[in-house]
Design an enzyme around this catalytic site. Structure first.
Site, mmCIF file in Angstrom:
data_model
loop_
_atom_site.group_PDB
_atom_site.id
_atom_site.type_symbol
_atom_site.label_atom_id
_atom_site.label_comp_id
_atom_site.label_asym_id
_atom_site.label_seq_id
_atom_site.Cartn_x
_atom_site.Cartn_y
_atom_site.Cartn_z
ATOM 1 N N ASP A 127 7.029 1.692 -6.323
ATOM 2 C CA ASP A 127 5.688 2.004 -5.806
ATOM 3 C C ASP A 127 4.752 0.837 -6.094
ATOM 4 O OD1 ASP A 127 3.792 3.583 -4.519
ATOM 5 O OD2 ASP A 127 3.128 4.523 -6.383
ATOM 6 N N CYS A 207 -3.537 9.109 10.184
ATOM 7 C CA CYS A 207 -2.498 9.741 9.369
ATOM 8 C C CYS A 207 -3.128 10.599 8.284
ATOM 9 C CB CYS A 207 -1.610 8.667 8.748
ATOM 10 S SG CYS A 207 -0.355 9.326 7.633
ATOM 11 N N CYS A 233 1.266 14.990 3.773
ATOM 12 C CA CYS A 233 1.672 15.670 5.009
ATOM 13 C C CYS A 233 3.145 15.372 5.244
ATOM 14 C CB CYS A 233 0.825 15.188 6.185
ATOM 15 S SG CYS A 233 1.276 15.927 7.776
#
Length: 326
Positions: A127, A207, A233
């Protein structure tokens, strides 16, 4: 080097990785061009991450001078979706149900430790905006780019977090995986805001996963489309046939309750989760419920103007504009 690679793969698998592969530590020139072009077109939506420094994020040698290989690992975060609660509630994307990056970092650390004992440089990236992890995974033969811009592993889908070890060791590289999407494009219409503007091309300005962690007001034009999504999402992944096939043939393990503890809340400020919750409340709440009314009253009196404005939107949407005058 094949013996060392087998040792590294065994170390990673034993430490919890679901897939491990190797790519050459060559610059990601095509990926760099995509980042520059999409940023120029505004598709990054202000997202920094690898867009902030495309040259660095696509050059492993900027991390380890003389880098020769990338050992790339994937760890699954697939988990059983619990039944919905009896009362209206917000949904949290699966990757945020618990911290998956910590275990991934530890597993890759086991590989890095093994490399260091052999005298090689090794840097773990998880990450991390210093490397485009999806491109590393594709080059390492872990999977292919889906039309939803996620990496799909053959037979296992896209429910994975990805990370790499950059090293100056020369290791046997993997064979790339062929595209497995074919003519399927179910993920594109599944996006509730049309953020997938072309196969593999995401407009971050639309998004929901990005907007839910972006600073500032949540865009008015997407508040209704947000529905009950509190954080993240999963729609484009849930619509993906390979993911659905995995769910049918290999039911996922039970998951711990969603907490959003592993999520990237902008600047780690809880006010953004509260902002998101007010939009969700406006979408799924009951204006006649006493607890909903109490929550709206508290937020309307909050010293934070961003929270007050979102509370006002929720109150009007729930037919409680009377609270705005109280």
């Amino acid at each position: 080097m094949s013996e060392l690679w087998e040792d590294l793969r065994a170390a990673g698998t034993e430490a919890g990785l679901d897939a491990v592969g190797v790519a050459r530590a060559e610059p990601f020139l095509e990926t760099r061009r995509h980042l520059v072009d999409r940023k120029a077109a505004g598709l990054h939506g202000g997202m920094h991450f690898t867009y902030g420094n495309p040259d660095r994020a696509t050059d492993p040698e900027a991390i380890v001078p003389g880098a020769r290989s990338l050992v790339v690992g994937a760890r699954s975060y697939r988990a059983e979706v619990p039944p919905p609660p009896p009362q209206p509630a917000g949904r949290v994307a699966r990757y945020s149900w618990r911290d998956h990056y910590g275990p991934l970092r530890q597993a890759l650390g086991a590989i890095a430790d093994r490399l260091r004992t052999e005298g090689y440089e090794a840097v773990v990236l998880v990450d991390d905006n210093r490397l485009v992890d999806r491109e590393a995974a594709v080059r390492a033969g872990l999977g292919w780019y889906g039309k939803n811009a996620n990496v799909l592993l053959p037979g296992r889908g896209s429910w994975f977090v990805l990370g790499s070890v950059v090293t100056d060791a020369v290791l046997p590289v993997a064979i790339p995986v062929a595209d497995g999407c074919g003519t399927c494009a179910r993920c594109l219409p599944a996006c509730p805001t049309g953020a997938l503007v072309a196969p593999g091309v995401l407009d971050a300005r639309r998004c929901l996963a990005h907007l839910l962690q972006a600073p500032g007001d949540f865009p008015l034009e997407f508040r209704e489309a947000l529905g009950d999504r509190l954080y993240g999402c999963d729609d484009c992944q849930e619509a993906c046939p390979p993911n659905r096939a995995v769910e049918r043939h290999d039911p996922p393990p039970a998951a711990a309750p969603a907490t959003a503890q592993g999520g990237d809340i902008p600047r780690r400020q809880p006010r953004y989760l509260r902002r998101n919750a007010l939009v969700v409340l406006g979408n799924v709440g009951d204006g006649s419920d006493h607890e909903v009314e109490a929550a709206l009253r508290r937020a309307l009196g909050d010293p934070d103007p961003m929270l007050r404005s979102h509370a006002a939107w929720a109150a009007e949407r729930l037919g409680r504009s009377d609270l705005l005058a109280s």
